[in-house]
Design an enzyme around this catalytic site. Structure first.
Site, PDB file in Angstrom:
ATOM      1  N   TYR A 142       6.867 -92.005  21.449  1.00  0.00           N
ATOM      2  CA  TYR A 142       7.347 -92.608  20.005  1.00  0.00           C
ATOM      3  C   TYR A 142       8.991 -92.948  20.655  1.00  0.00           C
ATOM      4  CZ  TYR A 142       3.541 -94.130  16.806  1.00  0.00           C
ATOM      5  OH  TYR A 142       2.811 -94.150  15.975  1.00  0.00           O
ATOM      6  N   LYS A 192      -2.960 -81.982  24.786  1.00  0.00           N
ATOM      7  CA  LYS A 192      -3.575 -82.872  26.706  1.00  0.00           C
ATOM      8  C   LYS A 192      -2.903 -81.569  27.255  1.00  0.00           C
ATOM      9  CE  LYS A 192      -6.459 -85.444  27.252  1.00  0.00           C
ATOM     10  NZ  LYS A 192      -7.719 -85.282  27.565  1.00  0.00           N
ATOM     11  N   ASP A 224      -8.653 -84.938  22.337  1.00  0.00           N
ATOM     12  CA  ASP A 224      -9.439 -85.429  22.407  1.00  0.00           C
ATOM     13  C   ASP A 224     -11.519 -84.816  22.091  1.00  0.00           C
ATOM     14  OD1 ASP A 224      -9.889 -83.947  24.272  1.00  0.00           O
ATOM     15  OD2 ASP A 224     -10.705 -85.041  25.876  1.00  0.00           O
ATOM     16  N   ASP A 248      -1.076 -89.427  14.660  1.00  0.00           N
ATOM     17  CA  ASP A 248      -0.811 -91.301  14.306  1.00  0.00           C
ATOM     18  C   ASP A 248      -2.560 -91.555  14.395  1.00  0.00           C
ATOM     19  OD1 ASP A 248      -0.796 -93.815  13.840  1.00  0.00           O
ATOM     20  OD2 ASP A 248      -0.531 -94.874  15.931  1.00  0.00           O
ATOM     21  N   ASP A 252      -5.509 -91.811  10.995  1.00  0.00           N
ATOM     22  CA  ASP A 252      -5.895 -92.225  10.805  1.00  0.00           C
ATOM     23  C   ASP A 252      -7.633 -91.985  10.908  1.00  0.00           C
ATOM     24  OD1 ASP A 252      -3.926 -94.423  10.239  1.00  0.00           O
ATOM     25  OD2 ASP A 252      -5.036 -95.968  11.416  1.00  0.00           O
TER      26      ASP A 252
HETATM   27  C1  IPM Z   1       2.021 -95.297  10.843  1.00  0.00           C
HETATM   28  C2  IPM Z   1       2.360 -95.772  11.463  1.00  0.00           C
HETATM   29  C3  IPM Z   1       3.506 -96.105  11.799  1.00  0.00           C
HETATM   30  C4  IPM Z   1       3.364 -95.894  12.909  1.00  0.00           C
HETATM   31  C5  IPM Z   1       3.665 -98.131  12.459  1.00  0.00           C
HETATM   32  C6  IPM Z   1       2.915 -98.725  10.597  1.00  0.00           C
HETATM   33  C7  IPM Z   1       5.356 -97.856  13.024  1.00  0.00           C
HETATM   34  O1  IPM Z   1       1.282 -96.877  11.988  1.00  0.00           O
HETATM   35  O2  IPM Z   1       2.862 -94.467   9.667  1.00  0.00           O
HETATM   36  O3  IPM Z   1       0.650 -94.147  10.879  1.00  0.00           O
HETATM   37  O4  IPM Z   1       2.948 -95.474  14.129  1.00  0.00           O
HETATM   38  O5  IPM Z   1       4.228 -94.288  12.817  1.00  0.00           O
HETATM   39 MG    MG Z   2      -0.605 -95.144  11.913  1.00  0.00          MG
END
Ligand code: IPM
Ligand code: MG
Length: 367
Positions: A142, A192, A224, A248, A252
């Site tokens: 990032y 990884k 993975d 990230d 999710d």
């Molecule tokens: C998260 C989001 C952020 C990230 C974005 C909005 C920059 O996806 O907080 O997971 O990628 O970190």
């Molecule tokens: Mg995210």
């Protein structure tokens, strides 16, 4: 004694709607529990760009550094898609994370009993699930340099760099081990190391830090394979520690195991300030959901539960945090559902405000 300070940044999309419900909860704690905050509010993301031409004004950044905790809604929306990269709404959030040095991002994935049927996975796979992903938040791909889009010969090349120093890995690993000590004493580190040098270093440093935590059972997985195991049998995990990008993705994935992104909070923590509290920003894991913004459809629970995390991690009010979490649990148990928590036709979903009011009623009932 002065009240602890909170900076509220509702942001874009559904951010302001869900934050309005959190404001009600904050007021409830003031009125009914005598816990009062010095609350200020400001802009971040697209709305800040509209007003100031930047997704985070310097004054807002400075204020964020001063307060005891920041509570953020969401940033971004299609209106801003064509903006220059440097002023995109997301840059505001990333600047907050970087300049406040919030290296440890806690993303719990907890399955609420009343929602176990709602997951896309079988009920027995997710019922009772309670895992914590610790995502490194201030480094890695990032932020690594070099980065950019460059000319190379007669074509362009896009470059981002995965970069981790030992100390960056060490400090996030320690925060994950500390958490594991307070939970099930199991930590799985994901990288990884089979293809990335940064992954090899990650594994070495985490292993080294692990020697200071002999009670914690440490394991390693390629990220993975970790994704695969998270969907196969997520209850094998307690705490997971991983880098910024894998975190990230995996957070999710873990969030959706529990049924809806609309339920999951997060805390981003940095080093302790002079008053002993960690620098901290709390935000829901979900985004700005522009498709439903302004319609009263959004689920405020993730943002409400982010405030619960603030009570626990910034203000040492674990009992009050539990009270709030149990209120959310009770509301779900009563069958109150926003649209994201419904897959049957013919049931009218609760609005954002109705869900917030139901949590308030459950808080009243807790006294
Ligand atoms: C998260 C989001 C952020 C990230 C974005 C909005 C920059 O996806 O907080 O997971 O990628 O970190
Ligand atoms: Mg995210």
């Amino acid at each position: 004694m002065t009240n602890p300070s909170l900076l509220i940044l509702p942001g874009d999309g559904i951010g302001p709607e869900v934050m309005a419900e959190v404001r009600k909860i904050i007021d409830w704690f003031g009125a009914r529990r005598g816990i009062t905050f010095d609350v200020s509010e400001d802009l971040v993301g697209g709305c800040a760009y509209d007003k100031h031409g930047t997704p985070l004004h310097d004054d807002t950044m400075a204020r964020a550094q001063e307060v005891d905790a920041v509570l953020l809604g969401a940033v971004g929306g299609p209106k801003y898609d064509s903006l220059d990269f440097s002023v995109k709404p997301e840059r505001g959030l990333l600047r907050l994370r970087k300049e406040m040095d919030l290296f440890s991002n806690l993303r719990p994935a907890q399955c609420f009993d009343a929602l176990a049927d709602f997951s896309s996975l079988k009920k027995d796979v997710v019922a009772g699930l309670d895992i914590m992903i610790v995502r490194e938040l201030t480094s890695g791909v990032y932020f690594g340099e070099p980065r950019g889009i460059f000319e190379e010969g007669n074509e362009r090349v896009g470059i981002n760099t995965q970069r981790y120093t030992e100390s960056e890995i060490d400090r996030v690993a320690r925060s994950a081990f500390d958490l594991a000590m307070k939970r099930g004493k199991k930590l799985c580190s994901m990288e990884k190391a089979n293809v990335m040098e940064s992954g090899i270093l990650w594994r070495e440093v985490v292993t080294e830090v692990g020697k200071d935590y002999p009670e914690v059972e440490l394991s390693h997985m390629y990220a993975d394979a970790g994704a695969m195991q998270l969907t196969r049998w997520p209850k094998q995990f307690d705490v997971i520690v991983t880098d910024n990008l894998f975190g990230d993705l995996l957070s999710d994935l873990a969030a959706m195991l529990t049924g809806s992104l609309g339920m999951l909070p997060s805390a981003s923590l940095g080093a302790p300030m002079d008053n002993g509290r960690p620098k901290a920003l709390y935000e829901p894991v979900h985004g700005s959901a522009p498709d439903i913004a302004g319609q009263g459809k959004a689920n405020p629970c993730a943002c409400i539960l982010s405030f619960a995390m603030a009570l626990r991690y910034s203000f040492d009010l674990g009992d009050e945090a539990t009270r709030l979490e149990q209120a959310v649990n009770a509301v779900l148990g009563d069958g109150v559902r926003t649209a994201d928590l419904l897959n049957e036709e013919g049931i009218t979903p609760a609005t954002t405000a109705e869900m917030g009011d139901a949590v308030l009623a459950a808080l009243d009932a807790s006294l």
